[in-house]
Scaffold this motif. Structure first.
Motif, PDB file in Angstrom:
ATOM      1  N   THR A  79     -19.100  -2.546 -18.738  1.00 25.96           N
ATOM      2  CA  THR A  79     -19.573  -1.453 -17.883  1.00 25.96           C
ATOM      3  C   THR A  79     -20.554  -0.574 -18.636  1.00 25.96           C
ATOM      4  O   THR A  79     -20.878   0.512 -18.191  1.00 25.96           O
ATOM      5  N   TYR A  80     -21.021  -1.031 -19.798  1.00 21.52           N
ATOM      6  CA  TYR A  80     -21.958  -0.227 -20.570  1.00 21.52           C
ATOM      7  C   TYR A  80     -23.305  -0.122 -19.858  1.00 21.52           C
ATOM      8  O   TYR A  80     -23.882  -1.132 -19.477  1.00 21.52           O
ATOM      9  N   PRO A  81     -23.827   1.082 -19.694  1.00 18.03           N
ATOM     10  CA  PRO A  81     -25.139   1.245 -19.066  1.00 18.03           C
ATOM     11  C   PRO A  81     -26.259   1.093 -20.093  1.00 18.03           C
ATOM     12  O   PRO A  81     -26.021   1.115 -21.299  1.00 18.03           O
ATOM     13  N   LEU A  82     -27.467   0.945 -19.599  1.00 19.73           N
ATOM     14  CA  LEU A  82     -28.655   0.843 -20.442  1.00 19.73           C
ATOM     15  C   LEU A  82     -29.583   1.991 -20.070  1.00 19.73           C
ATOM     16  O   LEU A  82     -29.897   2.185 -18.891  1.00 19.73           O
ATOM     17  N   PHE A  83     -30.017   2.769 -21.062  1.00 17.97           N
ATOM     18  CA  PHE A  83     -30.871   3.920 -20.822  1.00 17.97           C
ATOM     19  C   PHE A  83     -32.309   3.569 -21.209  1.00 17.97           C
ATOM     20  O   PHE A  83     -32.570   3.067 -22.295  1.00 17.97           O
ATOM     21  N   ILE A  84     -33.266   3.855 -20.314  1.00 13.90           N
ATOM     22  CA  ILE A  84     -34.676   3.543 -20.558  1.00 13.90           C
ATOM     23  C   ILE A  84     -35.503   4.793 -20.287  1.00 13.90           C
ATOM     24  O   ILE A  84     -35.321   5.456 -19.260  1.00 13.90           O
ATOM     25  N   ASP A  85     -36.418   5.100 -21.204  1.00 15.04           N
ATOM     26  CA  ASP A  85     -37.303   6.255 -20.994  1.00 15.04           C
ATOM     27  C   ASP A  85     -38.768   5.842 -21.091  1.00 15.04           C
ATOM     28  O   ASP A  85     -39.614   6.616 -21.522  1.00 15.04           O
ATOM     29  N   TYR A  86     -39.069   4.589 -20.722  1.00 13.45           N
ATOM     30  CA  TYR A  86     -40.451   4.107 -20.723  1.00 13.45           C
ATOM     31  C   TYR A  86     -40.626   3.084 -19.605  1.00 13.45           C
ATOM     32  O   TYR A  86     -39.645   2.538 -19.077  1.00 13.45           O
ATOM     33  N   ASN A  87     -41.879   2.836 -19.221  1.00 13.74           N
ATOM     34  CA  ASN A  87     -42.148   1.798 -18.229  1.00 13.74           C
ATOM     35  C   ASN A  87     -41.676   0.457 -18.767  1.00 13.74           C
ATOM     36  O   ASN A  87     -41.956   0.101 -19.913  1.00 13.74           O
ATOM     37  N   ALA A  88     -40.962  -0.311 -17.948  1.00 18.29           N
ATOM     38  CA  ALA A  88     -40.393  -1.546 -18.476  1.00 18.29           C
ATOM     39  C   ALA A  88     -40.125  -2.548 -17.368  1.00 18.29           C
ATOM     40  O   ALA A  88     -39.962  -2.190 -16.200  1.00 18.29           O
ATOM     41  N   THR A  89     -40.092  -3.812 -17.775  1.00 22.14           N
ATOM     42  CA  THR A  89     -39.603  -4.889 -16.921  1.00 22.14           C
ATOM     43  C   THR A  89     -38.200  -5.235 -17.392  1.00 22.14           C
ATOM     44  O   THR A  89     -37.977  -5.489 -18.577  1.00 22.14           O
ATOM     45  N   VAL A  90     -37.253  -5.214 -16.477  1.00 20.48           N
ATOM     46  CA  VAL A  90     -35.862  -5.492 -16.813  1.00 20.48           C
ATOM     47  C   VAL A  90     -35.478  -6.834 -16.223  1.00 20.48           C
ATOM     48  O   VAL A  90     -35.546  -7.031 -15.006  1.00 20.48           O
ATOM     49  N   GLU A  91     -35.090  -7.751 -17.096  1.00 18.04           N
ATOM     50  CA  GLU A  91     -34.720  -9.089 -16.637  1.00 18.04           C
ATOM     51  C   GLU A  91     -33.371  -9.460 -17.244  1.00 18.04           C
ATOM     52  O   GLU A  91     -33.294  -9.871 -18.399  1.00 18.04           O
ATOM     53  N   PRO A  92     -32.275  -9.303 -16.495  1.00 17.70           N
ATOM     54  CA  PRO A  92     -30.965  -9.653 -17.038  1.00 17.70           C
ATOM     55  C   PRO A  92     -30.849 -11.165 -17.231  1.00 17.70           C
ATOM     56  O   PRO A  92     -31.402 -11.949 -16.467  1.00 17.70           O
ATOM     57  N   ALA A  93     -30.132 -11.563 -18.276  1.00  8.50           N
ATOM     58  CA  ALA A  93     -29.805 -12.968 -18.500  1.00  8.50           C
ATOM     59  C   ALA A  93     -28.318 -13.137 -18.220  1.00  8.50           C
ATOM     60  O   ALA A  93     -27.521 -12.247 -18.474  1.00  8.50           O
ATOM     61  N   TYR A  94     -27.950 -14.290 -17.688  1.00  9.04           N
ATOM     62  CA  TYR A  94     -26.582 -14.501 -17.224  1.00  9.04           C
ATOM     63  C   TYR A  94     -25.884 -15.596 -18.021  1.00  9.04           C
ATOM     64  O   TYR A  94     -26.503 -16.549 -18.481  1.00  9.04           O
ATOM     65  N   CYS A  95     -24.580 -15.456 -18.168  1.00  9.37           N
ATOM     66  CA  CYS A  95     -23.734 -16.480 -18.780  1.00  9.37           C
ATOM     67  C   CYS A  95     -22.681 -16.912 -17.762  1.00  9.37           C
ATOM     68  O   CYS A  95     -22.104 -16.071 -17.074  1.00  9.37           O
ATOM     69  N   GLN A  96     -22.448 -18.230 -17.707  1.00 11.19           N
ATOM     70  CA  GLN A  96     -21.361 -18.732 -16.864  1.00 11.19           C
ATOM     71  C   GLN A  96     -20.081 -18.699 -17.684  1.00 11.19           C
ATOM     72  O   GLN A  96     -20.007 -19.258 -18.781  1.00 11.19           O
ATOM     73  N   VAL A  97     -19.066 -18.026 -17.190  1.00 13.94           N
ATOM     74  CA  VAL A  97     -17.800 -17.952 -17.906  1.00 13.94           C
ATOM     75  C   VAL A  97     -16.664 -18.398 -16.999  1.00 13.94           C
ATOM     76  O   VAL A  97     -16.763 -18.330 -15.772  1.00 13.94           O
ATOM     77  N   TYR A  98     -15.598 -18.885 -17.609  1.00 10.10           N
ATOM     78  CA  TYR A  98     -14.430 -19.351 -16.869  1.00 10.10           C
ATOM     79  C   TYR A  98     -13.171 -18.711 -17.423  1.00 10.10           C
ATOM     80  O   TYR A  98     -13.116 -18.292 -18.579  1.00 10.10           O
ATOM     81  N   TRP A  99     -12.158 -18.699 -16.583  1.00  8.72           N
ATOM     82  CA  TRP A  99     -10.888 -18.101 -16.961  1.00  8.72           C
ATOM     83  C   TRP A  99     -10.059 -19.107 -17.753  1.00  8.72           C
ATOM     84  O   TRP A  99      -9.836 -20.225 -17.313  1.00  8.72           O
ATOM     85  N   LEU A 100      -9.618 -18.679 -18.927  1.00  8.63           N
ATOM     86  CA  LEU A 100      -8.709 -19.482 -19.741  1.00  8.63           C
ATOM     87  C   LEU A 100      -7.353 -18.800 -19.737  1.00  8.63           C
ATOM     88  O   LEU A 100      -7.238 -17.649 -20.163  1.00  8.63           O
ATOM     89  N   LEU A 101      -6.352 -19.510 -19.231  1.00 12.60           N
ATOM     90  CA  LEU A 101      -5.000 -18.956 -19.169  1.00 12.60           C
ATOM     91  C   LEU A 101      -4.246 -19.418 -20.405  1.00 12.60           C
ATOM     92  O   LEU A 101      -3.957 -20.603 -20.564  1.00 12.60           O
ATOM     93  N   GLN A 102      -3.987 -18.520 -21.299  1.00 10.77           N
ATOM     94  CA  GLN A 102      -3.326 -18.852 -22.555  1.00 10.77           C
ATOM     95  C   GLN A 102      -2.554 -17.647 -23.048  1.00 10.77           C
ATOM     96  O   GLN A 102      -3.100 -16.561 -23.178  1.00 10.77           O
ATOM     97  N   TYR A 103      -1.265 -17.850 -23.295  1.00 11.65           N
ATOM     98  CA  TYR A 103      -0.488 -16.738 -23.839  1.00 11.65           C
ATOM     99  C   TYR A 103       0.475 -17.258 -24.899  1.00 11.65           C
ATOM    100  O   TYR A 103       1.209 -18.213 -24.659  1.00 11.65           O
ATOM    101  N   VAL A 104       0.439 -16.648 -26.052  1.00 10.84           N
ATOM    102  CA  VAL A 104       1.448 -16.856 -27.080  1.00 10.84           C
ATOM    103  C   VAL A 104       1.770 -15.492 -27.657  1.00 10.84           C
ATOM    104  O   VAL A 104       1.017 -14.542 -27.511  1.00 10.84           O
TER     105      VAL A 104
END
Length: 266
Positions: A93-118
């Motif tokens: 939930t971290y925001p990104l602060f910008i104080d200049y003209n910019a192009t913002v292009e987020p990059a994405y990762c595919q993640v999956y749920w791993l169920l593991q408990y010890v």
């Protein structure tokens, strides 16, 4: 007059700071999904904002997988590229602060749920490909959660719980290509304190029982006697004599050397 001059200078400085703090910025959004800019969702396009601009990337997911923004790729008004890593592949939930003209292009990762408990920490290494086609390796403490599509390698390791209990984890590899319920392979080892080394049958094989760590489920039968010479037998008393290792324990051993008299024939 001097006081008036400094007052005027102060007013000018405050005015300039106000202009800088509230400058008009052009922000170009390049994303297949809307992103939050100053608290409102904006689709792809170029927009005019008053600085400073606060950007936040929501997470996108279905019942089985997250599509997570892992990086922001920024191009400033000077054309320089800046890559800002926010959270690797973890939702953030971290925001990104910008104080200049910019192009913002987020990059994405595919993640999956791993169920593991010890009930103890397990060190693992996650290998995955970043949106920039680079192979990344990250050291983690394995637990239930989201991990990127890739390979999770668990090296051989021993976790010491206390002075009488250890957990042995053999090397394991998880290929994460979807939601995975994984059962970690591990074995508990318990300390068996033996008052003196003694011959015994351990897991069906002859051996010598000594103080040390033994895996849970180890079966032990202490010999009742041992021939130590042509005319001598070592009688052995052990408490317990027959047991299966299921926790830390103590084996008390006492011995008695008994001599036999050879029979003489005439």
């Amino acid at each position: 007059m001097a006081g008036l001059r400094w007052l005027l200078v102060g007013i000018v400085v405050v005015a300039l700071l106000s202009v800088v703090a509230h400058a008009s910025l052009l922000i170009t959004v390049k994303s297949p999904y809307p992103i939050y800019v100053n608290g409102s969702l904006y689709p792809a396009g170029t927009f005019n904002f008053t600085s400073p601009v606060v950007i936040w990337m929501p997470q996108f997911y279905n019942a089985t997988a997250y599509l997570v923004h892992c990086y922001y790729f920024l191009v400033s008004r000077f054309g320089s590229a800046i890559v800002v890593s926010l959270s690797q592949y973890y939702p953030t939930t971290y925001p990104l602060f910008i104080d200049y003209n910019a192009t913002v292009e987020p990059a994405y990762c595919q993640v999956y749920w791993l169920l593991q408990y010890v009930g103890f920490p397990v060190t693992a290494y996650v290998t995955y490909v970043t949106p920039f086609n680079q192979t990344a390796v990250e050291r983690v403490v394995l637990q239930s959660g989201y991990y990127p599509q890739g390979v999770i390698t668990i090296p051989e390791q021993v976790y010491i719980i206390n002075s009488t209990t250890e957990v042995y984890v053999p090397r394991q590899v998880i290929n994460l290509t979807g939601v995975t319920a994984y059962t970690l392979g591990y074995t508990y080892y318990y300390y068996v304190s033996v008052s003196q080394p003694v011959p015994a049958v351990i897991n069906g094989k002859p051996g010598v029982l000594t103080s040390g760590f033994y895996p849970v489920g180890t079966t032990v039968v202490v010999n009742s006697s041992e021939v130590v010479g042509p005319y001598a037998v070592l009688e052995i008393t052990a408490v317990p004599r027959v047991f299966t290792v299921s926790g830390p324990m103590t084996v008390r051993v006492s011995t008695k050397l008994v001599y036999t008299v050879p029979t003489v024939t005439t």
